[in-house]
Design an enzyme around this catalytic site. Structure first.
Site, mmCIF file in Angstrom:
data_model
loop_
_atom_site.group_PDB
_atom_site.id
_atom_site.type_symbol
_atom_site.label_atom_id
_atom_site.label_comp_id
_atom_site.label_asym_id
_atom_site.label_seq_id
_atom_site.Cartn_x
_atom_site.Cartn_y
_atom_site.Cartn_z
ATOM 1 N N GLU A 119 -5.397 0.188 -7.872
ATOM 2 C CA GLU A 119 -4.311 1.030 -8.385
ATOM 3 C C GLU A 119 -3.271 0.159 -9.091
ATOM 4 O O GLU A 119 -2.902 -0.897 -8.576
ATOM 5 C CB GLU A 119 -3.610 1.765 -7.236
ATOM 6 C CG GLU A 119 -4.444 2.832 -6.593
ATOM 7 C CD GLU A 119 -3.757 3.448 -5.380
ATOM 8 O OE1 GLU A 119 -3.880 4.667 -5.199
ATOM 9 O OE2 GLU A 119 -3.107 2.720 -4.610
ATOM 10 N N ASN A 130 -3.905 6.298 -0.922
ATOM 11 C CA ASN A 130 -3.396 6.495 0.442
ATOM 12 C C ASN A 130 -2.713 7.852 0.623
ATOM 13 O O ASN A 130 -2.612 8.359 1.734
ATOM 14 C CB ASN A 130 -2.452 5.356 0.845
ATOM 15 C CG ASN A 130 -3.237 4.106 1.212
ATOM 16 O OD1 ASN A 130 -4.406 4.194 1.587
ATOM 17 N ND2 ASN A 130 -2.616 2.945 1.087
ATOM 18 N N SER A 147 0.818 -1.216 0.000
ATOM 19 C CA SER A 147 0.000 0.000 0.000
ATOM 20 C C SER A 147 0.849 1.261 0.000
ATOM 21 O O SER A 147 0.363 2.334 -0.344
ATOM 22 C CB SER A 147 -0.957 0.012 1.187
ATOM 23 O OG SER A 147 -0.277 -0.292 2.366
ATOM 24 N N HIS A 157 -2.433 -2.645 -6.510
ATOM 25 C CA HIS A 157 -2.884 -2.398 -5.139
ATOM 26 C C HIS A 157 -4.405 -2.438 -5.039
ATOM 27 O O HIS A 157 -5.101 -1.570 -5.564
ATOM 28 C CB HIS A 157 -2.339 -1.028 -4.677
ATOM 29 C CG HIS A 157 -2.710 -0.683 -3.281
ATOM 30 N ND1 HIS A 157 -3.043 0.590 -2.886
ATOM 31 C CD2 HIS A 157 -2.826 -1.451 -2.172
ATOM 32 C CE1 HIS A 157 -3.337 0.588 -1.598
ATOM 33 N NE2 HIS A 157 -3.215 -0.641 -1.142
HETATM 34 N N1 3HC Z 1 -17.419 -10.895 0.571
HETATM 35 C C1 3HC Z 1 -18.747 -10.958 0.351
HETATM 36 N N2 3HC Z 1 -19.628 -10.217 1.039
HETATM 37 C C2 3HC Z 1 -19.159 -9.401 1.997
HETATM 38 C C3 3HC Z 1 -17.783 -9.283 2.282
HETATM 39 C C4 3HC Z 1 -16.891 -10.090 1.524
HETATM 40 N N3 3HC Z 1 -15.589 -10.073 1.733
HETATM 41 N N4 3HC Z 1 -17.599 -8.393 3.280
HETATM 42 C C5 3HC Z 1 -18.823 -7.963 3.620
HETATM 43 N N5 3HC Z 1 -19.751 -8.564 2.854
HETATM 44 C C6 3HC Z 1 -21.190 -8.438 2.919
HETATM 45 C C7 3HC Z 1 -21.705 -7.993 4.268
HETATM 46 O O1 3HC Z 1 -21.747 -9.095 5.155
HETATM 47 C C8 3HC Z 1 -23.067 -7.465 3.920
HETATM 48 O O2 3HC Z 1 -23.975 -8.541 3.896
HETATM 49 P P1 3HC Z 1 -25.349 -8.497 4.805
HETATM 50 O O3 3HC Z 1 -26.140 -7.388 4.182
HETATM 51 O O4 3HC Z 1 -25.957 -9.832 4.601
HETATM 52 O O5 3HC Z 1 -24.916 -8.235 6.185
HETATM 53 C C9 3HC Z 1 -22.884 -6.978 2.479
HETATM 54 O O6 3HC Z 1 -21.619 -7.445 2.028
HETATM 55 C C10 3HC Z 1 -22.861 -5.507 2.281
HETATM 56 O O7 3HC Z 1 -22.478 -4.895 3.449
HETATM 57 P P2 3HC Z 1 -23.133 -3.521 3.777
HETATM 58 O O8 3HC Z 1 -24.599 -3.618 3.895
HETATM 59 O O9 3HC Z 1 -22.377 -2.970 4.898
HETATM 60 O O10 3HC Z 1 -22.897 -2.751 2.401
HETATM 61 P P3 3HC Z 1 -22.224 -1.435 2.075
HETATM 62 O O11 3HC Z 1 -22.983 -0.917 0.922
HETATM 63 O O12 3HC Z 1 -22.036 -0.550 3.237
HETATM 64 O O13 3HC Z 1 -20.758 -1.809 1.566
HETATM 65 C C11 3HC Z 1 -18.445 -1.683 1.978
HETATM 66 C C12 3HC Z 1 -19.769 -2.311 2.394
HETATM 67 C C13 3HC Z 1 -18.183 -1.998 0.505
HETATM 68 C C14 3HC Z 1 -17.355 -2.275 2.838
HETATM 69 C C15 3HC Z 1 -18.595 -0.132 2.140
HETATM 70 O O14 3HC Z 1 -18.966 0.164 3.474
HETATM 71 C C16 3HC Z 1 -17.339 0.578 1.798
HETATM 72 O O15 3HC Z 1 -17.031 0.835 0.659
HETATM 73 N N6 3HC Z 1 -16.548 0.972 2.832
HETATM 74 C C17 3HC Z 1 -15.277 1.614 2.612
HETATM 75 C C18 3HC Z 1 -14.212 0.564 2.458
HETATM 76 C C19 3HC Z 1 -12.909 1.171 2.027
HETATM 77 O O16 3HC Z 1 -12.766 2.344 1.754
HETATM 78 N N7 3HC Z 1 -11.888 0.317 1.978
HETATM 79 C C20 3HC Z 1 -10.567 0.738 1.680
HETATM 80 C C21 3HC Z 1 -9.772 0.800 2.938
HETATM 81 S S1 3HC Z 1 -8.157 1.447 2.661
HETATM 82 C C22 3HC Z 1 -7.308 0.148 2.019
HETATM 83 O O17 3HC Z 1 -7.731 -0.967 1.934
HETATM 84 C C23 3HC Z 1 -5.969 0.496 1.504
HETATM 85 C C24 3HC Z 1 -4.849 0.053 2.380
HETATM 86 O O18 3HC Z 1 -3.707 0.174 1.591
HETATM 87 C C25 3HC Z 1 -4.687 0.886 3.613
#
Ligand code: 3HC
Length: 282
Positions: A154, A193, A121, A142
């Site tokens: 990315e 990031n 990252s 990434h």
């Molecule tokens: N596979 C399949 N399904 C999954 C899952 C996975 N790995 N993880 C979660 N789900 C499911 C959940 O269990 C939920 O099911 P449910 O409704 O039966 O409980 C469903 O997906 C959807 O969950 P939500 O209702 O919470 O749906 P959202 O519309 O809120 O989406 C999210 C969830 C996509 C995680 C959204 O909240 C999001 O985009 N969050 C931001 C995440 C983000 O920005 N990540 C990047 C972090 S930084 C990074 O990774 C970089 C590193 O370098 C630091």
């Protein structure tokens, strides 16, 4: 140009198992490699859970689940992991020495045509690539957590990455039905990031010095700025350990890239990493 048929993923943690799963979903044969069979078993359980969730939500047919799983194999042997691999994606801990040692060994084991990618990252792609004799076939790919749900990926060429390798990486990402963005400069934090990590520090400063409440700041991100989560909610979800280490790495590369808030180091040193430890900023 190499046609990707088999993908090997090194590391079976949050990112590794997710990358393996989406690659198998796109039709690739996948091998996941980790140092302990217990980690691999846990990763396969998570993949099965995720696929079942997707069946439940109608994203994939239940009949697809078995064929996706049949395309995934696991191994603890680095030598076995490289066999027939066209693309090897590394998702091991964020430690430059560890990554360089792993890639240097891979370089000896893998076919010269195999493309190497790092899911780092923040670590410089150009530098990791120097551990290999194939800097032209080395690139950053990434993904974001959770890879199964996040659309953006990315693609980061290093100083010596060839145009062919960039094209192959972009095509591979598109074949996963993801949206690649090309990071034209191998800078601290790449594109996402470079913005996300400083934002976490600014939000922490806002709470610490400006006396804004955590709830108010998270509400501003979620309901005004349109983030899917509040910034602290996202920090806890990502992990304060990940954010702290990424901050340190980014600052080492560019001292002006962010204004480190002591709250982040404080939470990290107390082991308050967020969702994974049950306590973080929230
Ligand atoms: N596979 C399949 N399904 C999954 C899952 C996975 N790995 N993880 C979660 N789900 C499911 C959940 O269990 C939920 O099911 P449910 O409704 O039966 O409980 C469903 O997906 C959807 O969950 P939500 O209702 O919470 O749906 P959202 O519309 O809120 O989406 C999210 C969830 C996509 C995680 C959204 O909240 C999001 O985009 N969050 C931001 C995440 C983000 O920005 N990540 C990047 C972090 S930084 C990074 O990774 C970089 C590193 O370098 C630091």
């Amino acid at each position: 140009m190499v046609r990707i048929k088999k993908v090997s993923v090194l590391g079976s943690g949050v990112m590794g198992h997710g990358i393996a799963q989406i690659s198998a979903m796109a039709g690739y044969h996948v091998t996941i490699r980790d140092i302990d069979q217990a980690f691999l078993d846990k990763a396969m359980d998570k993949i099965k859970w995720s696929l079942s969730k997707m069946v439940e939500k109608g994203k994939i047919a239940s009949s697809d689940m078995q064929s996706i799983l049949s395309r995934i194999t696991t191994t603890v042997s680095l030598k076995d992991a490289v066999v027939d691999a066209d693309l090897i994606i590394e998702a091991i801990p964020e430690d430059m020495r560890l990554k360089k040692d792993t890639f240097s060994e891979l370089d000896r084991l893998a076919d010269p045509r195999t493309i190497f990618a790092s899911n780092t990252s923040t670590l410089p792609i150009t530098e990791i690539a120097t551990a290999t004799s194939r800097e032209d076939r080395f690139i950053g790919i990434h993904f974001f957590n959770p890879p199964q749900l996040m659309q953006l990926v990315e693609v980061i060429p290093g100083a010596k990455t060839s145009k062919d390798t960039v094209s192959i990486a972009l095509e591979y990402v598109k074949s996963l039905s993801k949206e690649p963005i090309l990071c034209r400069k191998d800078v601290a934090g790449f594109i996402v990031n470079r913005i996300f990590i400083p934002l976490v520090h600014e939000a922490a400063w806002e709470m610490l010095e400006d006396k804004a409440s955590m709830r108010a700041i998270d509400a501003a991100f979620k309901f005004k700025l349109g983030f899917p989560m509040g910034i602290f909610e996202l920090a806890d979800y990502t992990g304060l350990d990940v954010i702290y280490k990424a901050s340190k790495e980014m600052l080492a590369r560019d001292s002006k890239v962010l204004n480190p808030c002591p709250l982040i180091e404080d939470l990290y040193s107390k082991g308050f990493y967020g969702q994974k430890t049950g306590k973080g900023v929230l």
